[in-house]
Design a protein around this motif. Structure first.
Motif, PDB file in Angstrom:
ATOM      1  N   PRO A  12       0.464  -1.475   0.265  1.00 44.60           N
ATOM      2  CA  PRO A  12      -0.256   0.562   0.465  1.00 44.60           C
ATOM      3  C   PRO A  12       0.944   1.178  -0.030  1.00 44.60           C
ATOM      4  CG  PRO A  12      -0.444  -1.717   1.940  1.00 44.60           C
ATOM      5  CD  PRO A  12       0.223  -1.918   0.942  1.00 44.60           C
ATOM      6  N   THR A  72     -12.208  10.260   1.194  1.00 43.37           N
ATOM      7  CA  THR A  72     -10.545   9.150   0.816  1.00 43.37           C
ATOM      8  C   THR A  72      -9.948   9.471   1.102  1.00 43.37           C
ATOM      9  OG1 THR A  72     -12.127   8.982  -1.515  1.00 43.37           O
ATOM     10  CG2 THR A  72      -9.698   8.450  -1.053  1.00 43.37           C
ATOM     11  N   GLN A 114      -9.085   7.763   4.368  1.00 50.63           N
ATOM     12  CA  GLN A 114      -8.847   7.010   4.427  1.00 50.63           C
ATOM     13  C   GLN A 114      -7.480   6.128   4.053  1.00 50.63           C
ATOM     14  OE1 GLN A 114      -9.944   4.559   6.048  1.00 50.63           O
ATOM     15  NE2 GLN A 114     -12.070   4.173   5.637  1.00 50.63           N
ATOM     16  N   THR A 115      -6.912   7.295   3.132  1.00 50.97           N
ATOM     17  CA  THR A 115      -5.283   6.725   2.048  1.00 50.97           C
ATOM     18  C   THR A 115      -4.065   7.441   2.705  1.00 50.97           C
ATOM     19  OG1 THR A 115      -5.532   8.662   0.835  1.00 50.97           O
ATOM     20  CG2 THR A 115      -6.752   6.740  -0.096  1.00 50.97           C
ATOM     21  N   ARG A 151      -5.016   3.178   5.498  1.00 55.53           N
ATOM     22  CA  ARG A 151      -4.281   3.669   5.241  1.00 55.53           C
ATOM     23  C   ARG A 151      -3.795   2.970   3.865  1.00 55.53           C
ATOM     24  NH1 ARG A 151      -3.716   5.768  10.070  1.00 55.53           N
ATOM     25  NH2 ARG A 151      -2.732   7.952  10.738  1.00 55.53           N
ATOM     26  N   PRO A 183      -5.529   1.538  -0.141  1.00 57.64           N
ATOM     27  CA  PRO A 183      -6.736   2.353  -1.370  1.00 57.64           C
ATOM     28  C   PRO A 183      -7.584   1.953  -1.280  1.00 57.64           C
ATOM     29  CG  PRO A 183      -5.494   0.039  -1.999  1.00 57.64           C
ATOM     30  CD  PRO A 183      -5.136   0.197  -0.500  1.00 57.64           C
ATOM     31  N   ARG A 204      -1.788   2.720  -2.327  1.00 61.43           N
ATOM     32  CA  ARG A 204      -2.941   3.593  -1.881  1.00 61.43           C
ATOM     33  C   ARG A 204      -2.645   5.452  -2.326  1.00 61.43           C
ATOM     34  NH1 ARG A 204      -0.974   6.223   3.981  1.00 61.43           N
ATOM     35  NH2 ARG A 204       0.876   5.331   4.151  1.00 61.43           N
ATOM     36  N   HIS A 205      -0.832   5.875  -2.481  1.00 64.66           N
ATOM     37  CA  HIS A 205      -1.376   6.727  -2.976  1.00 64.66           C
ATOM     38  C   HIS A 205      -2.054   7.205  -4.643  1.00 64.66           C
ATOM     39  CE1 HIS A 205       1.611   7.320   0.695  1.00 64.66           C
ATOM     40  NE2 HIS A 205       2.074   6.585  -0.261  1.00 64.66           N
ATOM     41  N   VAL A 209      -4.808   5.751  -5.170  1.00 64.72           N
ATOM     42  CA  VAL A 209      -6.144   6.263  -4.932  1.00 64.72           C
ATOM     43  C   VAL A 209      -6.227   7.632  -4.195  1.00 64.72           C
ATOM     44  CG1 VAL A 209      -8.385   5.776  -3.430  1.00 64.72           C
ATOM     45  CG2 VAL A 209      -6.916   4.259  -4.164  1.00 64.72           C
ATOM     46  N   THR A 210      -5.211   8.256  -3.425  1.00 63.68           N
ATOM     47  CA  THR A 210      -4.825   9.864  -3.237  1.00 63.68           C
ATOM     48  C   THR A 210      -4.863  10.507  -4.689  1.00 63.68           C
ATOM     49  OG1 THR A 210      -3.988   8.688  -1.423  1.00 63.68           O
ATOM     50  CG2 THR A 210      -3.240  11.150  -2.219  1.00 63.68           C
TER      51      THR A 210
END
Length: 449
Positions: free
Chosen positions: A15, A79, A82-83, A92, A94, A335-336, A338-339
């Motif tokens: 992630p 979001t 979360q991310t 933390r 996606p 996750r980045h 999705v960021t």
């Protein structure tokens, strides 16, 4: 469907890995495309129920544009909770947040016909429900036993059944045309049917991002047909500002017991849904179970995102399951990525012209997409119920809960002598069905023959 140029298998399952920017930006935009239509639809439906939606010719119509704007802005902000996260808040992972359909059966009767006057009570309920949802994060793992697939499947099915009528109404021309000769004409139905046919064709005969974004592609096709038929009005775009900040408590505050109770109850359901989505992401993207910290952090972020959205006129947020499927498809756990998608949503949410552009979609075109989306909600509930062992005990629980819930939804006048608060709570059908299924599941012995 992974691409070796994005990273190694170990990196893709991490992630915290950031793919090269040239790859990360398109991947982030994919997530926005997969959830965009579903994210703005609840605001459009709530505004329509209140009386200032599509085709209403209400002087309060700009409030719909504002609600669409807030749907995008706070989907992006939630979001980021979360991310990126902070402290115990955020998984933390996606996880893409968006406006939830689950709360619509509570929100629609709560604001029906009230115009903007009904928004103060609704938004206050959203804030309080979000705070309640936040505190569920401290013990959400310990209440999962009370919500097996029999209960959650029934609840999701009831949500879908409560909403399918809205889809048909929209496809036929919307509430403002009901009772008029134009309602249900071929000119109304044709763009809606184009949306449905194109959505099904894209979903089943294409792969990858195009398949995931089938509803959005279908809406674009229906929009083009409606445009050729003269059903699209671009007037709102020129009147909308190029930049605007959200207004806290835009409609004031009002404490409505029915809305608050309904929001708190649905927060429990939403929290369980988020637990399932977190588990789906870690299994599909990293091949492992979600940790307790990730589950509680995701629930904290869910609640905080909803509470903050309510302050500024946004609707309840939850994790979006279609984006869980997108992660499984691409194999990119970053996750980045999705960021980046979240930042794109935030930018759109600060530009009212984007919301105004969305508001040009004719209501019958939206109806075609809604028919598919709400039908999929029903199908998701049935899919959950497929895991149930259908013995006599479970059939009785399902039968009684469904009959009472659906019956009250179809014949709300049966409760006309109850106080207004109870009428709002019970005639949605969702709360009585959910309560009955939970109580009966806990009380009836497992060995009932």
């Amino acid at each position: 469907m992974t691409d070796a140029s994005i990273g190694s298998p170990a990196q893709l399952a991490d992630p915290n890995y950031t793919p090269p920017l040239a790859k990360a930006v398109p991947l982030g935009i994919q997530h926005v495309m997969a959830m965009f239509a579903s994210n703005v639809t609840p605001a459009i439906i709530v505004a329509g129920a209140a009386g200032f939606g599509f085709g209403s010719n209400s002087p309060d119509f700009p409030n719909l544009i504002y609600m669409i704007q807030m749907s995008m802005l706070f989907a992006g902000i939630a979001t980021l909770f979360q991310t990126i996260g902070f402290g115990p808040i955020g998984a933390r992972l996606p996880i893409v947040q968006g406006t939830s359909f689950a709360f619509l059966p509570i929100m629609i009767p709560a604001v029906a016909g009230q115009g903007v006057a009904g928004m103060a009570g609704l938004m206050t309920g959203v804030v309080i429900g979000g705070i309640f949802h936040f505190f569920l994060g401290t013990f959400v793992g310990r209440i999962r036993f009370a919500l097996p697939p029999l209960v959650t499947g029934l609840i999701v099915l009831m949500i879908g059944l409560a909403l399918v009528r809205v889809g048909i109404q929209y496809a036929a021309g919307g509430v403002p045309l009901m009772g008029k000769p134009e309602f249900g004409t071929l000119s109304m139905w044709f763009p809606a049917l184009v949306v449905i046919v194109v959505t099904l064709g894209i979903k089943f005969f294409t792969k990858g991002l195009l398949s995931v974004s089938a509803v959005l592609v279908g809406l674009v096709a229906g929009y083009l047909v409606a445009l050729s038929m003269g059903q699209v009005n671009f007037g709102n775009i020129s009147r909308a500002a190029s930049f605007a900040l959200p207004n806290p408590f835009r409609w004031g505050m009002e404490f409505n017991v029915a809305i608050i109770v309904g929001m708190c109850f649905m927060a429990v359901i939403s929290a369980i849904e988020t637990v399932g989505d977190v588990s789906g992401i870690t299994k599909g993207g990293a091949g492992r179970e979600a940790t307790d910290k990730e589950i509680s952090g995701a629930t904290f972020a869910d609640g905080l995102g909803t509470a903050v959205a309510g302050v500024f006129g946004g609707l309840p947020n939850t994790s979006f399951s279609q984006n869980v499927g997108l992660i499984s498809m691409t194999g990119v756990m970053s996750r980045h990525v999705v960021t980046i998608g979240a930042l794109f949503l935030i930018v759109c949410g600060l530009v009212p012209k984007v919301g105004a552009a969305v508001s040009t979609v004719p209501i019958n075109v939206l109806g075609g997409g809604v028919v598919v989306m709400f039908g999929m909600v029903c199908a998701a509930g049935i899919n959950m119920l497929s895991e149930v062992v259908w013995n006599r005990r479970n059939m009785v629980i399902f039968a009684v809960s469904l009959s009472v819930g659906l019956g009250l939804q179809l014949e709300p006048s049966a409760l006309q002598h109850l106080p207004k608060t109870l009428q709002i709570l019970l005639t949605s059908g969702l709360l009585p069905a959910a309560t009955l299924s939970i109580v009966l599941n806990l009380l009836l012995p497992e060995d009932l023959d």
